[in-house]
Scaffold this active site. Structure first.
Site, short mmCIF file in Angstrom:
data_model
loop_
_atom_site.label_atom_id
_atom_site.label_comp_id
_atom_site.label_asym_id
_atom_site.label_seq_id
_atom_site.Cartn_x
_atom_site.Cartn_y
_atom_site.Cartn_z
N ASP A 1 92.48 -54.57 72.23
CA ASP A 1 93.19 -54.36 70.96
C ASP A 1 93.01 -52.92 70.52
O ASP A 1 92.12 -52.22 71.02
CB ASP A 1 92.62 -55.35 69.90
CG ASP A 1 93.59 -55.62 68.75
OD1 ASP A 1 93.96 -54.66 68.04
OD2 ASP A 1 93.96 -56.79 68.55
N ASN B 1 99.47 -61.16 74.06
CA ASN B 1 99.69 -61.61 72.68
C ASN B 1 99.89 -60.46 71.70
O ASN B 1 100.43 -60.65 70.61
CB ASN B 1 98.44 -62.45 72.27
CG ASN B 1 98.34 -62.68 70.80
OD1 ASN B 1 98.97 -63.58 70.25
ND2 ASN B 1 97.56 -61.85 70.11
N TYR C 1 112.70 -57.20 67.71
CA TYR C 1 111.80 -58.34 67.94
C TYR C 1 112.55 -59.43 68.72
O TYR C 1 112.02 -59.98 69.69
CB TYR C 1 111.30 -58.85 66.59
CG TYR C 1 110.16 -59.86 66.66
CD1 TYR C 1 108.91 -59.49 67.14
CD2 TYR C 1 110.34 -61.17 66.21
CE1 TYR C 1 107.85 -60.40 67.18
CE2 TYR C 1 109.29 -62.08 66.24
CZ TYR C 1 108.05 -61.70 66.73
OH TYR C 1 107.02 -62.61 66.77
N LYS D 1 111.40 -60.60 72.43
CA LYS D 1 110.88 -61.95 72.61
C LYS D 1 111.79 -62.80 73.51
O LYS D 1 111.31 -63.67 74.23
CB LYS D 1 110.67 -62.63 71.26
CG LYS D 1 109.55 -61.99 70.41
CD LYS D 1 108.20 -62.06 71.11
CE LYS D 1 107.07 -61.52 70.24
NZ LYS D 1 105.76 -61.56 70.91
N ILE E 1 103.37 -68.98 62.05
CA ILE E 1 101.97 -69.40 62.01
C ILE E 1 101.29 -68.65 60.87
O ILE E 1 101.39 -67.43 60.76
CB ILE E 1 101.27 -69.05 63.34
CG1 ILE E 1 102.02 -69.67 64.54
CG2 ILE E 1 99.81 -69.49 63.31
CD1 ILE E 1 102.12 -71.17 64.54
N THR F 1 98.49 -66.85 59.40
CA THR F 1 97.28 -66.17 59.88
C THR F 1 96.54 -65.56 58.68
O THR F 1 97.00 -65.67 57.54
CB THR F 1 97.62 -65.07 60.89
OG1 THR F 1 98.39 -64.07 60.24
CG2 THR F 1 98.40 -65.63 62.07
N1 LIG Z 1 102.25 -65.31 63.23
C1 LIG Z 1 103.43 -65.84 63.50
O1 LIG Z 1 104.05 -66.44 62.65
C2 LIG Z 1 104.03 -65.73 64.88
C3 LIG Z 1 105.14 -66.52 65.17
C4 LIG Z 1 105.72 -66.44 66.43
C5 LIG Z 1 105.17 -65.60 67.39
N2 LIG Z 1 104.10 -64.84 67.07
C6 LIG Z 1 103.56 -63.95 68.10
O2 LIG Z 1 102.20 -64.23 68.27
C7 LIG Z 1 101.51 -63.03 68.60
C8 LIG Z 1 100.37 -62.81 67.63
O3 LIG Z 1 100.90 -62.78 66.31
P1 LIG Z 1 99.93 -62.70 65.05
O4 LIG Z 1 100.72 -63.12 63.88
O5 LIG Z 1 98.65 -63.36 65.37
O6 LIG Z 1 99.74 -61.11 64.96
P2 LIG Z 1 98.71 -60.25 64.10
O7 LIG Z 1 99.53 -59.15 63.49
O8 LIG Z 1 97.86 -61.09 63.22
O9 LIG Z 1 97.78 -59.64 65.23
C9 LIG Z 1 98.33 -58.77 66.18
C10 LIG Z 1 97.20 -58.06 66.88
O10 LIG Z 1 97.81 -57.12 67.80
C11 LIG Z 1 97.10 -55.90 67.70
N3 LIG Z 1 97.93 -54.81 68.15
C12 LIG Z 1 98.96 -54.19 67.52
N4 LIG Z 1 99.45 -53.20 68.27
C13 LIG Z 1 98.71 -53.18 69.42
C14 LIG Z 1 98.73 -52.37 70.58
N5 LIG Z 1 99.61 -51.39 70.73
N6 LIG Z 1 97.81 -52.62 71.55
C15 LIG Z 1 96.91 -53.62 71.41
N7 LIG Z 1 96.85 -54.42 70.34
C16 LIG Z 1 97.74 -54.20 69.36
C17 LIG Z 1 96.73 -55.79 66.22
O11 LIG Z 1 95.69 -54.85 66.01
C18 LIG Z 1 96.33 -57.22 65.91
O12 LIG Z 1 94.97 -57.46 66.15
C19 LIG Z 1 102.55 -61.92 68.60
O13 LIG Z 1 103.00 -61.70 69.92
C20 LIG Z 1 103.65 -62.49 67.74
O14 LIG Z 1 104.91 -61.95 68.05
C21 LIG Z 1 103.51 -64.89 65.84
#
Ligand SMILES: NC(=O)c1ccc[n+]([C@@H]2O[C@H](COP(=O)([O-])OP(=O)(O)OC[C@H]3O[C@@H](n4cnc5c(N)ncnc54)[C@H](O)[C@@H]3O)[C@@H](O)[C@H]2O)c1
Length: 266
Positions: free
Chosen positions: A37, A90, A155, A159, A188, A190
């Site tokens: 990360d 992720n 996005y 995706k 989701i 978070t």
């Molecule tokens: N939360 C949702 O509602 C949701 C829904 C559908 C899909 N997703 C997908 O699930 C995954 C996680 O989502 P989330 O909501 O937990 O995200 P989040 O924003 O809570 O966490 C994302 C993490 O990615 C890290 N990050 C950002 N840029 C980065 C980089 N260049 N290199 C390495 N790390 C990096 C951030 O520091 C963070 O720790 C994503 O791929 C997102 O598209 C999330």
């Protein structure tokens, strides 16, 4: 449940949210986990949390938008733990806006983090998996990979591309005993959402299961897809959205959700 002891996993974007929950669950199932990360503070606290619970984890500052960083992440993982079995792609960063609003730089950065990184983790990671007889990759897509949403053009593109990239990688890697699957979560809740008290109320109206998703809902699906229990599952995009995409939109619920999202932080 499949045994993850002596297995090694890289989870990108695991300093927070779904990635952090996934790293925690894999570690509690026996795997050694590399948290890759750009958020060092969150990453180190995730490592501390896992170690306190008796698991194995290490943080590696990795910008998945940079080719050399991905190469170094794979090499460092093998050097630290002696092998690589699983990769969970992720990490997330995305610009928002319509095609006319998005700058070319933001488009490129979003695609690098959300799509090109997955190609690069396969390119550098699959040889390491082959060296230990095979492995598995799970790519976190989204319901945004199945249908589009206003102001989320890049996005949506990343995706959706990720779902077919997953299929292509599964076909090419299958003969090496490497499975590749995707997960399409719905919204989701978070850590970053919890200050918004309305989030829980609003999402209840659009989920068939009557509750919004939490990071562990997705972590459990990821663990299943990585495990030997999913040994005959590859090239699949598993929708884990509480029934969000099973229903036609309910106007009142979507109006409330849109109002919320226009004020919520991403
Ligand atoms: N939360 C949702 O509602 C949701 C829904 C559908 C899909 N997703 C997908 O699930 C995954 C996680 O989502 P989330 O909501 O937990 O995200 P989040 O924003 O809570 O966490 C994302 C993490 O990615 C890290 N990050 C950002 N840029 C980065 C980089 N260049 N290199 C390495 N790390 C990096 C951030 O520091 C963070 O720790 C994503 O791929 C997102 O598209 C999330």
């Amino acid at each position: 449940m499949s045994d993850f002891h002596s297995k090694v996993a890289i989870v990108t974007g695991a300093s927070a949210g779904i990635g952090r929950a996934t790293a925690r669950l894999l570690a509690s199932s026996g795997a050694a986990v590399v948290i890759a990360d750009i958020d060092s503070t969150g990453g180190e606290s995730a490592v501390a949390e896992i170690r306190t619970a008796g698991g194995q984890a290490a943080f590696l500052h990795t910008d998945v938008g940079v080719t050399d960083a991905i190469h170094a992440c794979v090499e460092h993982t093998v050097a630290t733990y002696g092998r690589l079995d699983y990769i969970v792609n992720n990490a997330y960063w995305s610009a928002r806006g319509s095609i006319e609003e998005l700058s070319e730089a933001d488009w490129d950065r979003s695609m690098d983090v959300m799509l090109k990184a997955i190609y690069l983790f396969g390119k550098f990671g699959f040889p390491a998996m082959r060296a230990v007889g095979g492995g598995a990759m799970v790519n976190i897509s989204s319901v945004h990979g199945l249908a589009a949403y206003r102001q989320y053009a890049v996005y949506a593109a990343a995706k959706a591309g990720l779902i077919n990239l997953t299929r292509a990688m599964a076909l090419d890697a299958g003969n090496h005993n490497i499975r590749v699957n995707a997960v399409c979560p719905g919204w989701i809740i978070t850590e970053k959402d919890t200050p918004h008290a309305d989030a829980l109320t609003i999402t209840r109206g659009i989920y068939a299961v009557g509750r919004p998703g939490v990071p562990d809902d997705i972590a459990k699906v990821v663990r299943f897809l990585l495990s030997d229990d999913a040994g005959f599952v590859t090239g699949h995009a598993l929708v884990a959205d509480g029934g969000l995409t099973a229903q036609l939109p309910d106007a009142a619920s979507w109006a409330a959700l849109n109002a919320f999202r226009s004020t919520a932080s991403e």
